[in-house]
Design a protein around this motif. Structure first.
Motif, short mmCIF file in Angstrom:
data_model
loop_
_atom_site.label_atom_id
_atom_site.label_comp_id
_atom_site.label_asym_id
_atom_site.label_seq_id
_atom_site.Cartn_x
_atom_site.Cartn_y
_atom_site.Cartn_z
N ARG A 1 -7.25 1.72 1.62
CA ARG A 1 -6.56 1.18 2.80
C ARG A 1 -6.43 2.28 3.81
O ARG A 1 -5.93 2.47 4.67
N MET A 2 -7.28 3.55 3.74
CA MET A 2 -7.44 4.70 4.43
C MET A 2 -8.12 4.04 5.81
O MET A 2 -9.04 3.55 5.85
N HIS A 3 -7.17 4.85 6.96
CA HIS A 3 -7.38 4.20 8.29
C HIS A 3 -6.86 5.17 9.18
O HIS A 3 -6.02 5.97 8.67
N HIS A 4 -7.10 5.31 10.64
CA HIS A 4 -6.37 6.15 11.34
C HIS A 4 -6.14 5.12 12.71
O HIS A 4 -6.79 4.18 12.94
N HIS A 5 -5.16 5.88 13.56
CA HIS A 5 -4.80 5.13 14.81
C HIS A 5 -5.20 6.13 15.94
O HIS A 5 -4.40 6.99 16.20
N PRO A 6 -6.28 6.05 16.32
CA PRO A 6 -6.70 7.20 17.51
C PRO A 6 -5.92 6.76 18.57
O PRO A 6 -5.70 7.97 19.77
N GLU A 7 -5.36 5.67 18.90
CA GLU A 7 -4.56 5.52 20.23
C GLU A 7 -3.01 4.90 19.86
O GLU A 7 -3.05 4.27 19.08
N MET A 8 -2.19 5.77 20.56
CA MET A 8 -0.82 5.37 20.23
C MET A 8 -0.31 5.06 21.80
O MET A 8 -0.66 5.98 22.47
N GLU A 9 0.70 4.28 21.74
CA GLU A 9 1.00 4.08 23.06
C GLU A 9 2.80 3.80 22.78
O GLU A 9 3.15 2.57 22.32
N PHE B 1 15.83 20.65 17.19
CA PHE B 1 14.28 20.25 17.26
C PHE B 1 14.02 18.87 17.34
O PHE B 1 14.77 18.19 16.13
N VAL B 2 13.45 18.21 17.91
CA VAL B 2 13.07 16.69 17.98
C VAL B 2 11.53 16.63 18.24
O VAL B 2 10.76 17.03 18.92
N LEU B 3 11.13 15.85 16.86
CA LEU B 3 9.77 15.82 16.93
C LEU B 3 9.57 14.16 17.44
O LEU B 3 10.11 13.25 16.65
N ASP B 4 9.04 14.22 18.62
CA ASP B 4 9.18 12.67 18.95
C ASP B 4 7.70 11.86 19.35
O ASP B 4 7.09 12.07 18.13
N GLU B 5 7.50 11.55 20.30
CA GLU B 5 6.25 10.70 20.67
C GLU B 5 4.99 11.11 19.97
O GLU B 5 4.47 12.14 19.63
N ALA B 6 4.58 10.17 19.06
CA ALA B 6 3.37 10.23 18.20
C ALA B 6 2.04 10.13 19.23
O ALA B 6 2.00 9.06 19.96
N LEU B 7 1.07 10.95 18.89
CA LEU B 7 0.08 11.00 19.80
C LEU B 7 -1.21 10.30 19.08
O LEU B 7 -2.25 9.89 19.54
N TRP B 8 -1.11 10.63 17.75
CA TRP B 8 -2.21 10.10 16.79
C TRP B 8 -1.74 9.99 15.23
O TRP B 8 -0.56 10.75 15.16
N ARG B 9 -2.38 9.01 14.52
CA ARG B 9 -1.90 8.88 13.23
C ARG B 9 -3.13 8.62 12.33
O ARG B 9 -3.96 7.88 12.67
N ALA B 10 -2.97 9.20 11.18
CA ALA B 10 -3.89 8.95 10.07
C ALA B 10 -2.99 8.23 8.90
O ALA B 10 -2.06 9.09 8.32
N GLU C 1 0.71 -1.08 0.07
CA GLU C 1 -0.04 0.05 -0.10
C GLU C 1 0.99 1.17 0.06
O GLU C 1 2.01 1.11 0.60
N ARG C 2 0.39 2.36 -0.64
CA ARG C 2 1.21 3.61 -0.56
C ARG C 2 0.14 4.59 -0.24
O ARG C 2 -1.10 4.74 -0.51
N GLY C 3 0.84 5.92 -0.05
CA GLY C 3 0.02 6.93 0.29
C GLY C 3 0.87 8.06 1.23
O GLY C 3 2.29 8.00 1.28
N VAL C 4 0.02 8.77 2.25
CA VAL C 4 0.66 9.50 2.99
C VAL C 4 0.24 9.24 4.39
O VAL C 4 -1.14 9.41 4.71
N ARG C 5 1.36 9.56 5.36
CA ARG C 5 0.97 9.32 6.68
C ARG C 5 0.93 10.57 7.48
O ARG C 5 2.22 11.46 7.17
N VAL C 6 0.09 10.82 8.34
CA VAL C 6 -0.02 12.37 8.90
C VAL C 6 -0.01 11.96 10.51
O VAL C 6 -0.80 10.97 10.97
N GLU C 7 1.07 12.36 11.17
CA GLU C 7 0.96 12.27 12.75
C GLU C 7 1.17 13.42 13.38
O GLU C 7 1.79 14.30 13.09
N LEU C 8 0.57 13.25 14.51
CA LEU C 8 0.52 14.50 15.44
C LEU C 8 1.40 14.27 16.59
O LEU C 8 1.48 13.08 16.96
N ARG C 9 2.59 15.01 16.82
CA ARG C 9 3.64 14.59 17.43
C ARG C 9 4.01 15.49 18.81
O ARG C 9 3.72 16.62 18.38
#
Length: 166
Positions: free
Chosen positions: A81-89, A57-66, A32-40
């Motif tokens: 295959r479009m989806h999101h991950h509302p929870e990251m740990e 500058f360090v973009l570290d822990e991901a809080l959310w991903r689409a 699969e291919r596309g674009v990942r968007v992450e809130l960090r």
């Protein structure tokens, strides 16, 4: 391509990916291919050098991903295959969550999601960053749209993305 928007203590990254899941769920086989968007989180770094020195500058822990992914087999526009991950740990994503609203209008969905940030963003210390992030949602959404258009045009996400370490 990796693009980052930084807002004090928070950041948003956008990255083109060509992804092959080594253990795909049924119906998710194949690349699969596309674009990942992450809130960090953008944690403060220790000042280094003179007052004029470039700072780290360090973009570290991901809080959310689409993930705005589409199977290579079905091709651009399939949105299969479009989806999101509302929870990251600990930077590891929770299960894929498929959302009909995401596949119906991916960029309107992204705009809504970026304006309803996860609880972790609302913690003390992020107030100014949240305000700045919200003011820039249109630019972030447009960047995601542009990167996905370049994936569709076979300009990005052309070869499998590999982890840098195992």
């Amino acid at each position: 391509m990796l693009q980052a928007f930084c807002f004090g203590t928070l950041g948003v990254t956008l990255e083109d990916l060509y992804f092959i899941d080594p253990t795909p769920a049924p119906g998710q086989e194949g690349p699969e291919r596309g674009v990942r968007v992450e809130l960090r989180v953008l944690p403060p770094q220790e000042w280094r050098g003179s007052v004029y020195a470039a700072q780290r500058f360090v973009l570290d822990e991901a809080l959310w991903r689409a993930d705005f992914f589409e199977s290579v087999e079905r091709g651009p526009g399939s949105k299969d295959r479009m989806h999101h991950h509302p929870e990251m740990e600990g930077n590891e994503p929770g299960s894929r969550v498929f959302d009909r609203a995401l596949t119906q209008d991916p960029f309107a969905w992204l705009e809504r999601r970026l304006t309803t940030l996860p609880e972790a963003c609302l913690a003390p210390g992020h107030e100014a960053s949240v305000k700045e992030l919200l003011a820039n949602v249109p630019q972030i959404v447009e960047a995601a749209r542009t990167i996905l258009a370049r994936v569709h045009a076979d300009q990005l996400a052309l070869t499998p993305t590999r982890p840098t370490s195992v």
